[in-house]
Enzyme design. Structure first.
Site, PDB file in Angstrom:
ATOM      1  N   HIS A 110       0.829  -1.196   0.000  1.00  0.00           N
ATOM      2  CA  HIS A 110       0.000   0.000   0.000  1.00  0.00           C
ATOM      3  C   HIS A 110       0.867   1.251   0.000  1.00  0.00           C
ATOM      4  CE1 HIS A 110      -3.735  -2.046   0.289  1.00  0.00           C
ATOM      5  NE2 HIS A 110      -3.568  -2.503   1.518  1.00  0.00           N
ATOM      6  N   CYS A 115       0.022   2.264  -5.073  1.00  0.00           N
ATOM      7  CA  CYS A 115      -0.878   3.332  -5.512  1.00  0.00           C
ATOM      8  C   CYS A 115      -0.258   4.702  -5.271  1.00  0.00           C
ATOM      9  CB  CYS A 115      -2.207   3.234  -4.776  1.00  0.00           C
ATOM     10  SG  CYS A 115      -3.168   1.773  -5.200  1.00  0.00           S
TER      11      CYS A 115
END
Length: 627
Positions: free
Chosen positions: A299, A348
Site C-alpha cells: 500500500h 498506488c
C-alpha cells in the site's frame, strides 16, 4: 403383384450388406526401429466370406505384392502405411495409419532377441547455461510399438512435455534441476539417465562477454563497482486490507535480479521502524560506482509530489510520520555517489491527506543516473491480479518479463509501460510513469568490475556474508531409527521461490514436506526447530510420537539485528515460521480468491473499506477519509 419381388429383393440385398460389414479387430501399430531393420505390420479383420487385403503407403500408392494381412518391410526411411480390407460384397474398410519411423542407427546396438520393448540409445545430456539461453534436452528410443515419452523435473511430472525433446526458451533459476524422461509402450516402461541443468551467473567481466546488444556499442559499455538491491513486500496489514501478490512478486523479482549479478535482500511485512532500519542497512552497502535498486510492493499514496510507503503497522488514519518517504530514500542513495539509482514502486499514488505537512527534504546538488519507475501515474491506483491460484502485481508481471534484457534501464521500463498499456484489465485505470535523470546508457545487466576498489568491496562482502550465513548442518536421530536433516538451502536459496527443500533426510532432492521460514528479521532470540515424528510401530501396531529440537542461532538476516520493538500503536506480533500456504492468512483475509477469475485489486490503503456484494472484472475502488 409384379412390383413386390423387386422390393423384397432390394430389402434382402440391403440386409445382407448390413450383416456382412467388415470389422477390423486389430490395427497396425507404429514402430520406431534402426535402419534396415525388418518390420512386420499386422492387421486383423472379421467379415463374411473371403477377405482381401491391399497395403498402401503415402500418397495412396499401392505397395506392390502387399496383399496379405501381414506386411513385412525392410525399414529404409520414414513412411506411413495403411491397409484396405474388402470382401465379395464390395464392402471395404481402411485400417488406421501406422508410421514406420527409421533412425539412422545400426541395429547391432539392439539387445539379442529383441522383442520390441523400449530401448534407449540417446540419453539427455547435463548442461550449464546462462540465464535467458535456450535449453534443449533430447531422448530417443526404439520400440515396437513406438514408445511414448514423458519428461520429469526433480521427480515431478511436466505437463505437456511428451515428445522426444524438451525445450526451454529463456532459462531461469526455476528451470534448474534434475531432468529425466520415462519411455514406455505396452510392453515395458524404462527411464533415461538423469541430466542436471545448472544455471550459471552472468560473467561479470566484460572480456568474458560473448555478445553485445545492438543498442549498446562496446565502446559505450559501462560497469558497476557492485550491484545491490533491497526488495520489500508488505501484504499482511494490521489496520488495512491485506494483499496477496507481494510475496510472489518479491521472490520472482529477487531471482531475476540475482541472475543479473545483484546482491539481493528481500523482506516481507515490515513495520515502519523495521523498514527504516533495513533501508539504512541497504544505504550502507552503497558506495561510489555501485548500482542501487530499491523495490516496494504494498500500500502507498502520494501527497504534494512526495510518495509514501505504508508499513504494516500504520494506523487506520495515517499521516506522513507513520510512513516511509520514497524521495528521502533516493536522496540517501544519491549521497553515496552511486553510478545508478533505481526505485521501482508497485503501489498506488492516490492523493491523500493534502492538508498534512509533507516530509521536509533538503535538495542536494544535481545527480544524474536516477530512475523512478512508478506502477501508475499521479492520483491513480495500482492493481494486482488474482489469476487462478497465483496473484501478481500487473506492473511487476511485465517488469519481470523484460528485466533480464541488456538494455538501458529506461528502455526496459518503456517496454513495461507499453505492455501494461495493452492489458485489457487496466486500460484507462493504470498507466506506468517513468521519471529519470539518465545521462549515460546504463543497464541493470552491466557487469561488475572490482579493480580499483578492493577495500570497499571487501567491506561489503563481509557485511553480505553475515546476512547470508546459513546454520551448520544438523541431523536429528530418533529412537526408531528415522533421521531428519535440514538441507543446506532450507532458507530458500536463489531460484527456489516456488519450492522449498525438505526436512526429511531421504537422500533425495524430491521433498515429501516443506517448511518456509518468514520474517526472520523479527527474531529477538535464537531460532529453535522442533520436529515431531508420528509413526506406527510395526510390531505393536501402536501409534507413537517422538520429538527432537535444535537451537540453530540467528540465521541469515536475523544476524543483522534488524528487529526493533514497536513502541507506537498496537502492533501485533507475527509468527516467525509460517507455512507457504498460510502466508497470507496471519490475519483474516480481506481478499478472496474468486474461483479462478482474473480480477484486479487496488494497492491503496484504505481507512473505511467497503464490502462489495457482487464480483465483477472491474477494479475495486476504495474510499479515503481525510485526517
Amino acid at each position: 403383384m409384379t412390383e413386390c419381388p423387386p422390393k423384397i429383393c432390394r430389402r434382402m440385398i440391403s440386409h445382407q450388406q448390413n450383416t456382412h460389414n467388415i470389422v477390423i479387430v486389430r490395427h497396425p501399430e507404429s514402430v520406431c526401429v534402426p535402419v534396415n531393420y525388418k518390420v512386420t505390420l499386422c492387421v486383423r479383420a472379421e467379415g463374411f466370406g473371403v477377405l482381401n487385403y491391399q497395403w498402401f503407403t503415402s500418397d495412396n500408392q499401392e505397395v506392390y505384392g502387399a496383399t496379405q494381412a501381414d506386411l513385412t518391410v525392410k525399414a529404409k526411411k520414414n513412411l506411413p502405411y495403411v491397409c484396405r480390407v474388402n470382401d465379395q460384397f464390395s464392402n471395404c474398410v481402411f485400417s488406421e495409419w501406422a508410421k514406420v519411423k527409421v533412425l539412422d542407427v545400426n541395429e547391432s546396438g539392439l539387445p539379442e532377441q529383441w522383442q520390441g520393448n523400449p530401448h534407449i540409445f540417446v540419453n539427455p545430456e547435463p548442461q550449464r547455461v546462462r540465464p535467458g539461453e535456450k535449453v534443449t534436452l533430447c531422448c530417443a528410443a526404439f520400440g515396437i510399438p513406438s514408445p511414448r515419452y514423458q519428461w520429469y523435473r526433480n521427480g515431478l511430472l511436466l505437463l505437456d512435455q511428451t515428445s522426444e525433446s524438451l525445450q526451454i526458451d529463456g532459462a531461469t533459476w526455476k528451470h534448474e534441476g534434475s531432468y529425466l524422461c520415462a519411455v514406455s509402450n505396452r510392453k515395458q516402461e524404462i527411464w533415461t539417465e538423469a541430466a542436471d541443468i545448472h544455471i550459471v551467473p552472468v560473467d561479470p567481466h566484460p572480456a568474458a562477454m560473448h555478445t553485445v546488444p545492438i543498442d549498446r556499442h562496446p565502446a559505450a559499455m559501462h560497469t558497476a563497482t557492485d550491484k545491490v538491491a533491497l526488495l520489500i513486500g508488505n501484504l499482511n496489514y494490521y489496520h488495512h486490507p491485506g494483499l496477496l501478490a507481494p510475496t510472489m512478486d518479491v521472490h520472482e523479482l529477487a531471482n531475476l535480479l540475482q541472475q543479473l549479478g545483484f546482491r539481493v535482500v528481500s523482506l516481507l511485512d515490515l513495520t515502519r521502524e523495521e523498514m527504516e532500519a533495513k533501508i539504512d542497512e541497504f544505504i550502507q552497502l552503497l558506495d561510489w560506482g555501485v548500482y542501487g535498486l530499491f523495490y516496494y510492493a504494498g500500500h502507498g499514496y502520494e501527497r504534494s509530489g512526495r510518495n509514501y510507503l505504508v508499513p504494516v503497522d500504520a494506523p487506520q488514519l495515517y499521516q506522513p510520520a507513520h510512513c516511509v518517504c520514497v524521495q528521502r530514500v533516493m536522496l540517501d542513495m544519491q549521497e553515496k555517489s552511486t553510478a545508478l539509482s533505481v526505485i521501482l514502486l508497485d503501489t498506488c499514488r492516490k492523493w491523500y491527506n493534502q492538508a498534512c505537512i509533507p516530509s521536509e527534504i533538503m535538495p542536494s546538488k544535481p545527480h544524474g543516473n536516477t530512475v523512478y519507475g512508478y506502477a501508475t501515474c499521479e492520483d491513480a491506483e495500482a492493481f494486482e491480479v488474482q489469476d487462478g491460484g497465483k496473484s501478481t502485481g500487473i506492473f511487476t508481471k511485465y517488469l519481470n518479463k523484460h528485466i533480464l534484457q541488456s538494455k538501458k534501464v529506461t528502455h526496459i521500463l518503456e517496454q513495461v509501460s507499453e505492455d501494461l498499456g495493452r492489458d485489457p484489465l487496466v486500460i484507462d485505470k493504470q498507466v506506468v510513469e517513468i521519471k529519470h535523470t539518465m545521462k549515460e546508457p546504463r543497464s541493470l545487466a552491466d557487469p561488475v568490475r572490482t579493480i580499483g576498489h578492493t577495500r570497499e568491496l571487501q567491506l561489503r562482502d563481509a557485511c553480505w556474508r553475515r546476512a547470508n550465513e546459513l546454520p551448520k548442518r544438523i541431523r536429528l536421530v530418533f529412537h526408531c531409527g528415522v533421521e531428519v536433516e535440514p538441507m543446506e538451502d532450507i532458507f530458500s536459496r536463489p531460484g527456489r521461490s516456488e519450492e522449498m527443500d525438505s526436512l526429511l533426510h531421504n537422500g533425495s532432492d524430491n521433498p515429501d514436506c516443506t517448511l518456509r521460514l518468514c520474517a526472520l528479521q523479527k527474531l529477538q532470540g535464537s531460532l529453535v526447530i522442533k520436529v515431531n515424528l508420528h509413526y506406527t510401530d510395526m510390531d505393536s501396531k501402536l501409534r507413537l510420537k517422538e520429538s527432537k529440537q535444535r537451537d540453530i542461532g540467528k540465521p541469515l538476516v536475523a544476524s543483522c539485528r534488524g528487529y526493533k520493538k514497536n513502541h507506537v500503536g498496537t502492533a501485533k506480533r507475527q509468527d516467525v515460521a509460517q507455512s507457504l500456504g498460510d502466508i497470507t492468512n496471519s490475519k483474516p483475509p480481506t481478499r478472496q480468491n474468486l474461483g479462478g477469475h482474473c480480477r484486479p485489486f487496488t494497492r491503496k490503503a484504505e481507512c473505511a473499506p467497503k464490502v462489495k456484494a457482487a464480483c465483477s472484472n472491474e477494479p475495486e475502488e476504495n474510499d479515503e477519509r481525510e485526517l
